[in-house]
Design an enzyme around this catalytic site. Structure first.
Site, short mmCIF file in Angstrom:
data_model
loop_
_atom_site.label_atom_id
_atom_site.label_comp_id
_atom_site.label_asym_id
_atom_site.label_seq_id
_atom_site.Cartn_x
_atom_site.Cartn_y
_atom_site.Cartn_z
N TYR A 105 -9.96 -0.71 2.72
CA TYR A 105 -9.40 -0.88 4.06
C TYR A 105 -9.02 0.45 4.67
O TYR A 105 -8.58 1.36 3.98
CB TYR A 105 -8.13 -1.74 3.98
CG TYR A 105 -8.27 -3.02 4.76
CD1 TYR A 105 -8.62 -4.20 4.13
CD2 TYR A 105 -8.09 -3.04 6.14
CE1 TYR A 105 -8.77 -5.37 4.85
CE2 TYR A 105 -8.24 -4.21 6.86
CZ TYR A 105 -8.58 -5.36 6.21
OH TYR A 105 -8.74 -6.51 6.93
N ASP A 122 0.79 -1.23 0.00
CA ASP A 122 0.00 0.00 0.00
C ASP A 122 0.82 1.28 0.00
O ASP A 122 0.35 2.31 -0.48
CB ASP A 122 -0.96 -0.01 1.19
CG ASP A 122 -2.06 -1.06 1.03
OD1 ASP A 122 -2.48 -1.28 -0.11
OD2 ASP A 122 -2.48 -1.65 2.03
#
Lengths: 735, 735
Positions: A466, A378
């Site tokens: 998320y 990420d």
């Protein structure tokens, strides 16, 4: 989300897309030279927080010190750097943009994008010597750009206007996606007839389609020599939580540079799209629950205001701590020059030169066509800071919080403000700093208890579905706790099953049936922290204090065994590749071997793991090769300014040739050197129904804790609470 | 502590001792029959909290509900039981005492002591059926007593006055010490001439001697057939923190029944007594630290009062939780009948029938004469609840806390009140229950965040030097976090060394040199919890959900490997003897195999370990045989009302024949049975200078967490905070 707003949204998207295309083709992103531009997020790009966003305008960001708070918003346009580590300012971003626009590399390019524009920090030894009041070092921007399909790393000297091109061809991998890369990928499939046809055939209205750009890792030839992304889509019909309505099995492979649809894989046509029922999580859509409403208002209150001071926008001073704090587009938050005051001597002592989230690795555990590639990184792929949205005052952080904005550059180099990206607050939780009461055994009338108050620095990154909450918590006893909370929405898989009783005995669902037709797929999260510890100076050693069973000799003792602490100083990197073992435990000390306490112990800090998880994937599995920085929980490397990103500088589509694992294998000397500690916090996540439709936060943490750093308990003399000092509160008038 | 108060203290002690001796010899502890007596702790025993104690009179204990709070202290004398699990009342204690005083066993005894008088809980099936408003079951007291040197377990039926003697001779071991055992041991050595001589020869004034009763474990014949204790002493000169001034090597072996000095071991004469400098931790003795004082007042505020209700003194109702709470002299705090409301159905659902701290095991890691035996079992030897002192309002618990008193019986059966032994408070820490913000990728304007508010139940036991803080924290998402904090004062060892440069290369100090002449000895802490889980009913199964690497077949996937969850239902106890492994991880579910969610998952809760430590001692080492309940981190046994104390009912000087390890080795069936889960939380503690002279709190925890227990996120519909609901606060007038 209702269909009407989405329609507007889609229209808006397409309009923006045309504008972008127009800009690319005709204007080459060329800024008007000499004009200072601040990108207005609201009107310029759907991914910027709109000015209508209720959270942006409500919370005042304070100028200079929160103690002397005013409700004026900081004027980023006029900000100037005051510390060698201060991030680039609006004016500096604009200057970089201006300089680059006339540089040969970009002038001749009809397509270029700046994937990263950040401060090139001055050399560590210079920063260590710098003192407030001294002039700053020449300000230099570090830029990662792509022009004509080639990635470049360059520096731009803002004093001399000099541009240095450092390299032009990384072995593998591409820079972090720009926000424009990601957003354009979400609508690109709609230009493909096959895609549109399957959407309609699956009974989804095109206006209800929401797509996500999914980094595809690297698995071989297919993922080489062009910048690719996979796109998967969802139905937004009747819910804002489209993540729970996957159009399963439909994967679009896209060329990120040309927006060309390379391949449409369409395998899940028989799988129904899960219903929208019970998926929306927005407060406005809920019937209230009496039981949870019945909690009386409760708050952390500090009516005299916070006790910290923020000098020159970035230097935080609180209790016995001082550190430099800045938002970063890739790392999220960077804590630098963390020092703690020794209360005996009054001296500020170095603890950590720099600490930040270096990389994340989130492999999903489903080897099938539409899922195998989901092995996210990420920070390096999406930009952990780029995804950190404005925090929600009162809910993301308590009422006494102070907020800091991020100032970043968009793909065209235009700066923009991510408001309220980081918050900082003092916290009292009812926990105890230390205590002792004499017991009935001695009968002495002593009871001494000290409440614990800490300082929390927080950001929350929303990487699509998320949400990661990252806290740096500073304690007055010298401890730093680094905590990661996971919340947000699961990445789920559509299935024909509606009940587990339809599933044959040993069939592998790759996860848990969460609701009718919805599987929560098993996955891991690894968050790797870069911790350049400088314990009373840069030259430190790493000591594995191994706790070993020692058997006694016959006749030596009525005891057969006891535990012994055996100190092993790591000579080279391989000595410090640590896999944690419950049955072969150690303490992990970073010490200054040349500095001793009064009674002769080396001063140090220890890394204290908490609950964690280790990656179990095959080391030769392509995702694990790229995520090889998770092969150990702790690593120690010699300081090297080029080694900051555990998965490599160019992690997107990389093959794993530039990871922490590769660096560490060089086995360089690390004893009494400037060393960097890397810690990986892990989670295995087998979803459960409680995670549907949105997950209660799960957290884990690790600590950096003084170990013989102080001569004695540094909070020994802290005062207890007295009733007379505490605030006087009454319920809100409206409550 | 100055010498004058100590002199008074010593005088007082000796006076009390004479009174006790007089009472034993002449009165046989005989109570005046028919007279209801409440022991006045203040005047009767130095170990009771004196009425002068500032904490006792200041904090009002509330009657009935804290919402409708009054500042009247609860009238324990008139308390009556209202729930089958309510602890014995003052009147019941007095009745037990009266009944026993005329019982043959004690009438004929010229020396007896009641080591434990607690409620004999009714059979579980009865309690489970009982509903509020129904009559209580016959109240029965469970008594552990010693008379004429023999231990007895008996029950006293308070309705029929019937006394049943259950057994008279446990195989090995003795009951938990009475407070009188411990206190009398502290002055007994002073009657020994050799002891006094060595004290004086070591330059310590007899008036400055403070001694501790140290349970001596069991190491063979020497520790058999009589109730023994070891006593070690310290100098109180110039400090209240005598623990830092050990008179090293001097150990007195004492017969606890006769107070006879059996042996004086005097080995450390050459070791100086460490200086008092910098050891006192009391606020009154400190110069203040400006840096730590500079934190502005901060507090958890809840001006409308707490949201929980305590019905009938022990039944707690908060948000979606309900549970019965009682203080216990051995366990500290017992949480029973914990139920959580299912917000879909409105029904209260069983989660845990009973949970408590079953035993502690604290082995020190020094095999030498004065140290090898230090292998404490704080619950079974000292009484974890007996050592829980009144909490300090504002410092041990925040301002919004409610306090609960303990009512226990002294050795003579006389009841006494341990005021403010347990606190309960709602907590808001600034943490996040769940959140999701849409990211720049989707550009949707959504940000939904819910603050986390929890309910904490806390006690703090001071087992001589050490302080254990035990928290049971209830979350609205169904999670229960059980946290243990360690603070207080180290058990240290005297040494001739003043600096590490005097220590030869590999010499083993068994710990860390903390200050001149002071070694902090390495030790472990294990805290074992009894968790009688009843997930939607008593018959449950334990499932080890193993996370395993699965290699893919050639051609199956571009991935080489992924993780798979393999469910293994434990058939018998040995299947559920769990040692945690980072590289062979599992989730540990307690499920109800007969109850499924809507989509067919068995409802369950999982045990979620956090940071912990495992005992590494040799399994054949006598301390580890006694502490064999720490051989695994998790065990599961079938419910058996006699198996509650992990180290055995009679743990003092036991040989380890009645531990959880022994029970579990029977390998009884546990599938779809009423099962009990045991979890052990561990700490390795290598002391460091920051622990001197008092330790900053170190904590660890584990969770009981719903897993497919709810159909979906149970806090989905919880509201966010709004400014209008929060309190209005101002600084205190005096601040």
């Amino acid at each position: 989300m209702e269909s009407k707003p989405f329609f507007r949204f889609l229209f808006f998207f397409i309009a923006i897309a045309f504008l972008f295309l127009f800009a690319w083709t005709h204007l080459h992103y060329a800024p008007s030279p000499g004009v200072t531009t601040l990108l207005d997020c609201a009107s310029n790009s759907p991914w910027c927080t709109s000015s209508k966003n209720r959270f942006q305008s409500k919370q005042p960001t304070l100028t200079k010190t929160p103690r002397a708070s005013t409700s004026q918003r900081r004027h980023h346009e006029s900000a100037v750097p005051r510390h060698p580590l201060d991030p680039l300012t609006i004016q500096e971003f604009n200057k970089v943009r201006k300089i680059l626009s006339s540089h040969a590399l970009f002038k001749s390019s009809n397509k270029y994008a700046l994937h990263s524009v950040v401060l090139e920090e001055p050399n560590k030894e210079l920063v260590l010597k710098w003192k407030k009041g001294q002039p700053l070092f020449p300000r230099i921007a570090s830029v990662i750009a792509r022009a004509n399909g080639v990635s470049h790393v360059l520096t731009v000297n803002l004093e001399t206007d000099n541009v240095t091109v450092l390299n032009t061809a990384p072995p593998t991998g591409y820079p972090t996606m720009t926000i424009e890369d990601m957003t354009s990928a979400t609508w690109a499939p709609l230009s493909n007839a096959k895609f549109n046809r399957t959407i309609i055939e699956r009974g989804v209205n095109l206006k209800d389609v929401a797509c996500l750009p999914i980094s595809l890792g690297w698995f071989g030839k297919k993922e080489e020599n062009r910048r690719l992304i996979k796109v998967q889509c969802y139905s937004m019909e009747d819910t804002a939580n489209f993540y729970m309505r996957p159009i399963e099995g439909l994967t679009v492979l896209l060329d990120m540079d040309t927006k060309e649809v390379v391949e449409v894989s369409d395998t899940g046509r028989s799988i129904p799209i899960p219903k929208a029922t019970n998926t929306d999580y927005r407060f406005s859509e809920q019937k209230l629950q009496q039981d949870l409403n019945s909690i009386n208002p409760i708050s952390i209150e500090q009516p005299k205001g916070p006790s910290f001071v923020i000098e020159d926008e970035h230097l935080v001073k609180w209790a016995n701590w001082e550190f430099h704090l800045k938002p970063d587009p890739r790392a999220g938050v960077v804590v630098s020059r963390a020092k703690v005051r020794d209360l005996e001597s009054g001296v500020l002592r170095d603890v950590m030169y720099k600490g930040f989230t270096s990389e994340l690795f989130v492999p999903y555990m489903d080897p099938t066509d539409a899922w195998y590639f989901k092995t996210y990184m990420d920070a390096g792929e999406y930009g952990f800071g780029l995804q950190a949205m404005p925090l929600d005052p009162l809910n993301d952080c308590p009422r006494n919080a102070y907020y800091m904005d991020g100032v970043f550059a968009a793909g065209d180099g235009v700066p923009y403000v991510r408001s309220n990206m980081v918050c900082m607050f003092e916290r009292y939780t009812g926990d105890i700093g230390w205590r002792h009461a004499e017991s009935p055994i001695t009968g002495m009338e002593i009871k001494e208890v000290r409440p614990k108050v800490t300082l929390v620095v927080r950001m929350a990154a929303s990487v699509a579905n998320y949400d990661y909450i990252v806290d740096w918590e500073f304690q007055t006893d010298g401890l730093i706790r680094i905590k990661v909370g996971l919340s947000g929405i699961l990445m789920v898989k559509g299935t024909a099953y509606e009940n587990m009783n339809q599933v044959e005995g040993q069939e592998n669902l790759f996860g848990t049936l969460l609701s009718e037709n919805v599987i929560g797929v098993i996955h891991d999260h690894y968050i790797t922290f870069y911790l350049d510890m400088d314990i009373d100076g840069s030259d430190n050693s790493f000591v594995n204090v191994n706790i070993k069973r020692q058997e006694t000799s016959p006749g030596e003792s009525p005891r057969k065994s006891y535990l012994k602490a055996v100190r092993n100083v790591a000579k080279t990197e391989k000595d410090a590749q640590i896999q944690l073992k419950l049955y072969d435990p150690s303490e992990f000390h970073v010490i200054n071997p040349t500095k001793k306490t009064r009674v002769g112990n080396p001063v140090g800090y220890k890394v204290v793991p908490g609950g964690t998880a280790a990656s179990l994937l095959d080391h030769d599995d392509p995702p694990q090769k790229r995520g090889a920085f998770t092969n150990n929980q702790i690593w120690v490397t010699p300081y090297n300014r080029s080694e900051q990103w555990a998965g490599g500088l160019f992690v997107y589509q990389s093959h794993g040739e530039d990871t922490l694992d590769v660096w560490s294998e060089r086995d360089r000397p690390i004893e009494n050197k400037d060393i960097v500690v890397w810690y990986t916090l892990g989670f295995h996540h087998i979803p459960c129904q409680e995670d549907f439709p949105i997950m209660p936060t799960v957290s884990s943490s690790f600590d950096l804790k003084p170990v013989n750093f102080f001569e004695s308990n540094p909070i020994l003399r802290a005062p207890p609470y007295f009733e007379k000092d505490l605030p006087v509160c009454r319920p809100a008038a409206s409550a």
